[in-house]
Write an enzyme that holds these catalytic residues in place. Sequence first.
Site, mmCIF file in Angstrom:
data_model
loop_
_atom_site.group_PDB
_atom_site.id
_atom_site.type_symbol
_atom_site.label_atom_id
_atom_site.label_comp_id
_atom_site.label_asym_id
_atom_site.label_seq_id
_atom_site.Cartn_x
_atom_site.Cartn_y
_atom_site.Cartn_z
ATOM 1 N N ASP A 160 78.029 -31.721 50.738
ATOM 2 C CA ASP A 160 77.011 -32.275 51.654
ATOM 3 C C ASP A 160 77.079 -33.809 51.599
ATOM 4 O OD1 ASP A 160 73.954 -32.409 49.647
ATOM 5 O OD2 ASP A 160 76.061 -32.475 49.013
ATOM 6 N N HIS B 272 77.219 -37.815 40.290
ATOM 7 C CA HIS B 272 77.114 -36.416 39.838
ATOM 8 C C HIS B 272 78.302 -35.560 40.293
ATOM 9 C CE1 HIS B 272 72.879 -36.977 38.606
ATOM 10 N NE2 HIS B 272 72.729 -37.674 39.711
HETATM 11 O O1 RIB Z 1 71.464 -33.689 42.072
HETATM 12 C C1 RIB Z 1 72.684 -34.272 42.457
HETATM 13 C C2 RIB Z 1 73.235 -33.574 43.657
HETATM 14 O O2 RIB Z 1 72.341 -33.712 44.750
HETATM 15 C C3 RIB Z 1 74.560 -34.180 44.142
HETATM 16 O O3 RIB Z 1 75.346 -33.171 44.700
HETATM 17 C C4 RIB Z 1 74.132 -35.150 45.205
HETATM 18 O O4 RIB Z 1 75.134 -35.334 46.211
HETATM 19 C C5 RIB Z 1 72.954 -34.444 45.794
HETATM 20 O O5 RIB Z 1 73.443 -33.549 46.763
HETATM 21 CA CA CA Z 2 76.309 -33.424 46.897
#
Ligand code: RIB
Ligand code: CA
Length: 333
Positions: free
Chosen positions: A11, A246
């Site tokens: 996403d 992340h």
């Molecule tokens: O919590 C981190 C996640 O949430 C990552 O995938 C960031 O892109 C958001 O989608």
């Molecule tokens: Ca993400």
Amino acid sequence: MEKRKVIIDTDPGIDDTYAIVAALSYKGFDVLGITVVAGNVGLDNCVVNALGVVNLMNADCFVYPGAQTSLNQLDNFETYDLKTSVHGEGGLGSVTLTPDFSKRSETHAVDFILETVKENPGEVEIITLGPLTNIALAIRKDKETMKKVKKIWSMGGGVRFGNRTPVAEFNYWADPEAAKETYALGEDIEINMIGLDVTQQTRFTLDDLFFLQTECGELGALLSEMSNHYTKIYWDSLRITGVVVHDLVAVMLAIDPSLSNEDDIFNRVNLSIEHEGMCRGQTVVQLSPNGMYEDAGPKNANVYMGIDNTAFRKAFIKLCFPKAYPMYIKYIL
Ligand code: RIB
Ligand code: CA
């Protein structure tokens, strides 16, 4: 060495972009396709951003639009107040990439996943970087085929804390039913949870972002510029200087799980997802290696709880910016 067949479900998203760049840079991956799910921003925006990254990397894979709402349709991601998205209104901070619309497939993400797994039983790894809606829809449509997925690497969840709520991480909070239905398959296939407990042990420092900006060409400068949108949020919310990328952690661990010490990887443990109420999206994990807890159910996940941050940062720079790597080692680390 035979390339590993990989589908990225994403996403995009600033950290998704770092992750896709790394996956497309790694010669050991054959990225068969990029499937898109709404999350950080609405589906159309995520698709345009994914097409932009594919164009930026001159990648020969297609982008497959997927779910724009959560399984139970209660949260239409399109209705998110985009201005409040951590990733900015367009999803990539202040950066706008040029999409290559010729790489936009008319095949739905769920159909692409099922067709690809059917054609390559036991060989396809799926790296999920957003809400698990596409994965759950694929399971609902053809569970037997999804049992032939080789493994899933999923950025999501958090054993000890959350980021969307005190107990829930955004991806699994956004569609907790999808997370629950995905991990139900964890008894049949390997699912690796790369949650906040491990991602938040990593940090790209302000020096790292400066280095990306100045020594890593146009690509590095774009990644750094995207992250600048984040830095203020990380300082204001967590008093962190620098950023936590992340999704990149999920890709780097999929590439090289040894970035985590063995005793930080809890294999075949029970993971359940709370899907409603105040604790919606919480991942409850029976981590005790000695069965301290009442055994609450099937062993359906491998849960990563630690990583060597320096090794992680080095591995990313070495993979994506090899020419700059010696300078990075000498002046930044
Ligand atoms: O919590 C981190 C996640 O949430 C990552 O995938 C960031 O892109 C958001 O989608
Ligand atoms: Ca993400």
